[in-house]
Write an enzyme that holds these catalytic residues in place. Structure first.
Site, PDB file in Angstrom:
ATOM      1  N   ASP A   1     -48.512 -34.254  40.442  1.00  0.00           N
ATOM      2  CA  ASP A   1     -49.355 -34.956  39.598  1.00  0.00           C
ATOM      3  C   ASP A   1     -48.936 -35.523  38.364  1.00  0.00           C
ATOM      4  OD1 ASP A   1     -49.176 -33.076  37.733  1.00  0.00           O
ATOM      5  OD2 ASP A   1     -51.285 -32.408  37.772  1.00  0.00           O
TER       6      ASP A   1
ATOM      7  N   ASP B   1     -49.452 -35.633  34.177  1.00  0.00           N
ATOM      8  CA  ASP B   1     -50.287 -35.307  33.044  1.00  0.00           C
ATOM      9  C   ASP B   1     -49.949 -35.827  31.727  1.00  0.00           C
ATOM     10  OD1 ASP B   1     -50.738 -32.493  34.826  1.00  0.00           O
ATOM     11  OD2 ASP B   1     -48.668 -32.735  34.629  1.00  0.00           O
TER      12      ASP B   1
ATOM     13  N   ASP C   1     -53.875 -35.737  35.258  1.00  0.00           N
ATOM     14  CA  ASP C   1     -54.527 -35.247  34.326  1.00  0.00           C
ATOM     15  C   ASP C   1     -54.436 -35.790  33.147  1.00  0.00           C
ATOM     16  OD1 ASP C   1     -55.276 -33.292  36.174  1.00  0.00           O
ATOM     17  OD2 ASP C   1     -53.767 -31.941  35.964  1.00  0.00           O
TER      18      ASP C   1
HETATM   19  P1  TTP Z   1     -49.392 -28.680  36.436  1.00  0.00           P
HETATM   20  O1  TTP Z   1     -49.575 -30.317  36.540  1.00  0.00           O
HETATM   21  O2  TTP Z   1     -50.200 -27.961  37.245  1.00  0.00           O
HETATM   22  O3  TTP Z   1     -48.096 -28.256  36.689  1.00  0.00           O
HETATM   23  P2  TTP Z   1     -46.467 -29.115  36.450  1.00  0.00           P
HETATM   24  O4  TTP Z   1     -46.702 -30.357  35.700  1.00  0.00           O
HETATM   25  O5  TTP Z   1     -45.693 -28.104  35.643  1.00  0.00           O
HETATM   26  O6  TTP Z   1     -45.809 -29.200  37.996  1.00  0.00           O
HETATM   27  P3  TTP Z   1     -46.097 -30.370  39.095  1.00  0.00           P
HETATM   28  O7  TTP Z   1     -45.163 -31.144  39.086  1.00  0.00           O
HETATM   29  O8  TTP Z   1     -46.542 -29.369  40.245  1.00  0.00           O
HETATM   30  O9  TTP Z   1     -47.388 -31.287  38.661  1.00  0.00           O
HETATM   31  O10 TTP Z   1     -49.633 -28.254  34.855  1.00  0.00           O
HETATM   32  C1  TTP Z   1     -48.943 -28.609  33.791  1.00  0.00           C
HETATM   33  C2  TTP Z   1     -49.297 -27.681  32.526  1.00  0.00           C
HETATM   34  O11 TTP Z   1     -50.381 -27.720  32.199  1.00  0.00           O
HETATM   35  C3  TTP Z   1     -49.038 -26.419  32.922  1.00  0.00           C
HETATM   36  O12 TTP Z   1     -48.084 -25.907  32.080  1.00  0.00           O
HETATM   37  C4  TTP Z   1     -50.271 -25.703  32.558  1.00  0.00           C
HETATM   38  C5  TTP Z   1     -51.165 -26.559  31.964  1.00  0.00           C
HETATM   39  N1  TTP Z   1     -52.481 -26.366  32.064  1.00  0.00           N
HETATM   40  C6  TTP Z   1     -53.184 -25.979  31.135  1.00  0.00           C
HETATM   41  O13 TTP Z   1     -52.708 -25.736  29.816  1.00  0.00           O
HETATM   42  N2  TTP Z   1     -54.539 -25.700  31.299  1.00  0.00           N
HETATM   43  C7  TTP Z   1     -55.148 -26.008  32.466  1.00  0.00           C
HETATM   44  O14 TTP Z   1     -56.488 -26.026  32.645  1.00  0.00           O
HETATM   45  C8  TTP Z   1     -54.317 -26.624  33.396  1.00  0.00           C
HETATM   46  C9  TTP Z   1     -54.880 -26.973  34.739  1.00  0.00           C
HETATM   47  C10 TTP Z   1     -52.840 -26.607  33.355  1.00  0.00           C
HETATM   48 MN    MN Z   2     -48.092 -31.979  36.665  1.00  0.00          MN
HETATM   49 MN    MN Z   3     -51.700 -31.343  36.002  1.00  0.00          MN
END
Ligand code: TTP
Ligand code: MN
Ligand code: MN
Ligand code: MN
Length: 381
Positions: free
Chosen positions: A204, A206, A305
């Site tokens: 995703d 973020d 996100d």
């Molecule tokens: P992710 O998007 O799940 O993971 P990522 O970006 O490291 O890997 P990917 O490439 O698979 O997307 O989460 C990103 C960060 O957000 C992770 O360090 C945890 C944080 N987080 C929170 O702090 N609170 C939450 O509710 C969620 C879902 C994630």
């Molecule tokens: Mn992510």
């Molecule tokens: Mn995420």
């Protein structure tokens, strides 16, 4: 004197937040195997086992060369009996029976397929599997009522399970920046998650959003969402408002892993890069979409996100949303066990001084925690 063959003996500090973990990894065979067992444990609601495998894999990720023999691992932290057995199997036989049989097991395959649906977690998947549902076809035929997130997840299943490239993340960043600038000039948008750690792909994208004047960020998310919807950029969104103040979370109550920021879990409609120009022009956009019926459709679905943080909590939110998940978990464990402090994505509380410690940058937080600063690109534990 006989020359002893050179055996590299590794030494690694025990918390992942004390280590520099880049994306370079000399032990991918071992770490892939342990990560698969971690994933299987997490999907089976065995979080304790999952963390143990994640910690073991993270130790191997920082070793400067490939492990050749078990003797090199003596004294390394976080390598439990089970992980050591898996490593030994791979070093001696080229593969681990446990890993290979897990990969092939019907339960693991079904858990992977079902939790690949956005909105479906390990608990829901387990319930469906008990009812004999192992794949998307069986789920569709089961007549189960899916919630809005799961319906969108099923509809865009293939897109969402195809990883997002860095280039796509950059295009989405421009869309989010434009939305935010239009509804609140002066607000800041930062790319977080795996892309901030330097990854070239992710599941995703973020973002963390804030405004330097505290309070200006209140009510921002619904406006951003409306703007994006008006541009037809959203396929799905669910906004949750900020509940930090009313949560009375704090020293007495340890915070949960979930933070309480205003957030939006969404699915963006991303026009393919060749079609970016057409998106600007409504007439061409219509042509593009008509053409898609005959050929391929000119857009794909991408999970995004969005999180809004008040400026005073921004450093904590940035640190918390940059990850990796294990790095975050280890930071909180370090804070609690080694420093008698409580770290969340909102604040840092010192139990001995009985006060909150302020921070305006990630560097400040590492300093409060008595840790060397680790930049995002070295938080890939
Ligand atoms: P992710 O998007 O799940 O993971 P990522 O970006 O490291 O890997 P990917 O490439 O698979 O997307 O989460 C990103 C960060 O957000 C992770 O360090 C945890 C944080 N987080 C929170 O702090 N609170 C939450 O509710 C969620 C879902 C994630
Ligand atoms: Mn992510
Ligand atoms: Mn995420
Ligand atoms: Mn993820």
């Amino acid at each position: 004197l006989v020359n002893k063959p050179e055996v590299v003996v590794f030494s690694v500090p025990s918390y992942a937040c004390q280590r520099r973990t880049t994306l370079e990894n000399q032990n991918t065979t071992l770490t892939d195997a342990l990560s698969l067992l971690a994933e299987n444990a997490e999907l089976s609601n065995e979080d304790g086992r999952g963390v143990a495998f994640r910690r073991a894999a993270a130790v191997l990720k920082v070793l400067p060369s490939a492990v050749q023999s078990m003797s090199q691992l003596t004294g390394l932290p976080c390598l439990g009996e089970h992980s050591l057995r898996v490593i030994k199997d791979i070093l001696e036989n080229g593969a681990s029976n446990e890993v290979e049989s897990t990969k092939k097991s019907e339960k693991y395959k079904a858990l992977k397929v079902l939790t690949g649906i956005f909105g479906v977690g390990a608990k829901t998947a387990a319930r469906w599997i008990r009812e004999g549902i192992h794949n998307l076809c069986q789920l569709r035929e089961s007549g189960h009522t899916l919630n809005r997130a799961q319906q969108a997840g099923l509809e865009h299943y293939d897109d969402i399970n195809q990883s997002v490239t860095k280039t796509e993340a950059e295009v989405i960043q421009e869309m989010v920046e434009k939305a935010v600038a239009s509804v609140l000039p002066g607000a800041q948008v930062v790319l977080t998650g795996g892309f901030r750690r330097g990854k070239m792909s992710g599941h995703d994208v973020d973002f963390l959003i804030t405004h330097p004047e505290e309070g200006r960020e209140v009510g921002l998310m619904p406006k951003v969402v409306s703007w994006l919807e008006a541009q037809d950029f959203l396929l799905y969104q669910k906004t949750t408002r900020n509940s930090y103040l009313e949560s009375k979370e704090g020293p007495g109550r340890p915070p949960s892993n979930m933070d309480r920021f205003e957030r939006c879990l969404s699915i963006f409609k991303l026009h393919s890069v060749e079609n970016q120009a057409a998106v600007q022009d409504v007439t061409k956009r219509v042509e593009g979409e008509q053409r898609s019926d005959e050929q391929t459709r000119p857009w794909r679905a991408v999970r995004v996100d969005l999180v809004v943080s008040p400026f005073s909590q921004f450093a904590f939110a940035l640190l918390g949303w940059t990850g990796s998940k294990l790095f975050e978990r280890e930071l909180r464990r370090w804070a609690g066990y080694e420093k008698a402090m409580c770290l969340s994505s909102h604040a840092l509380y010192d139990n001995k001084q009985r006060k909150y410690l302020r921070a305006s940058s990630e560097e400040d937080i590492f300093a409060h925690l008595g840790l060397e600063y680790i930049p995002p690109s070295e938080r890939n534990a």
